[in-house]
Design an enzyme around this catalytic site. Sequence first.
Site, PDB file in Angstrom:
ATOM      1  N   ASP A 111       0.841  -1.205   0.000  1.00 37.75           N
ATOM      2  CA  ASP A 111       0.000   0.000   0.000  1.00 37.75           C
ATOM      3  C   ASP A 111       0.879   1.258   0.000  1.00 37.75           C
ATOM      4  OD1 ASP A 111      -2.167  -1.659   0.202  1.00 37.75           O
ATOM      5  OD2 ASP A 111      -2.413  -1.383   2.370  1.00 37.75           O
TER       6      ASP A 111
HETATM    7  N1  URA Z   1      -1.398  -5.666   4.343  1.00 40.46           N
HETATM    8  C1  URA Z   1      -1.841  -4.394   4.227  1.00 40.46           C
HETATM    9  O1  URA Z   1      -2.846  -4.026   4.813  1.00 40.46           O
HETATM   10  N2  URA Z   1      -1.118  -3.548   3.458  1.00 40.46           N
HETATM   11  C2  URA Z   1       0.017  -3.883   2.813  1.00 40.46           C
HETATM   12  O2  URA Z   1       0.652  -3.051   2.139  1.00 40.46           O
HETATM   13  C3  URA Z   1       0.462  -5.201   2.958  1.00 40.46           C
HETATM   14  C4  URA Z   1      -0.258  -6.088   3.710  1.00 40.46           C
END
Ligand code: URA
Length: 233
Positions: free
Chosen positions: A106
């Site tokens: 993310d």
């Molecule tokens: N889980 C999440 O919520 N975000 C990420 O970037 C990776 C795993």
Amino acid sequence: MESKRARLDRFLSSELNINRKDVRLMLAKGRVFVDGVIARDIQLPVDEFTHVTCDGQVLKDNRPSYVMLHKPVGVVSATKDDKHKTVIDLLDREDSDELHIVGRLDLNTSGLLLLTNDGRWSKKLMSPESKVAKRYRVTLKNAISEDYIEAFAKGFYFEFEDITTQPAQLELISEHIAEVTLTEGKYHQIKRMFGRFRNPVIGLHRISVGNIILDPQLTPGMSRTLTQQEILL
Ligand code: URA
């Protein structure tokens, strides 16, 4: 991601800026070698691992690339984006446009991000059957308790996907920090898992993927090529 495939005639035509008739002539004269062998067939497949020469000049190298990047927060895991800097923008490599991302993070997640031009490798690494462990350091707004360990191990039902998450390992590091190991990668998975405890994730950092550990020498934004040992799955 699957590897991109092209045909030899199209590849030569676009690479040398010549028409298909001239390509055929070139092949008939034995001027083109594919993977060390004279090429006569216009339909020969050309992918990222094909080595092509014309009159002894290398048109296409066949070396696969494997890269680890320390992704900073605020950089998007995409090859193009109108608003944010992308992980590709951070790479100082000639072949950066040929690479694809192996398991996105993310925008506000930092840590280990892998990139490659080897579609077979990334597919194997990301396939659910491979169950490759991804380890994250998670900082939570509220205190974490022992109860979380069992809940993560049991799995959570995600209504949108209609699945129960695979058993995940949670290790308490301190009152507000845990390390979580997942063998899958559902959308916002870690944030959604802690969401079940109404405990917002305020920091998320990927430490490792399988046997590949984020190199502590890499500060955010830095990258390096993987070693032979790291590439082994
Ligand atoms: N889980 C999440 O919520 N975000 C990420 O970037 C990776 C795993």
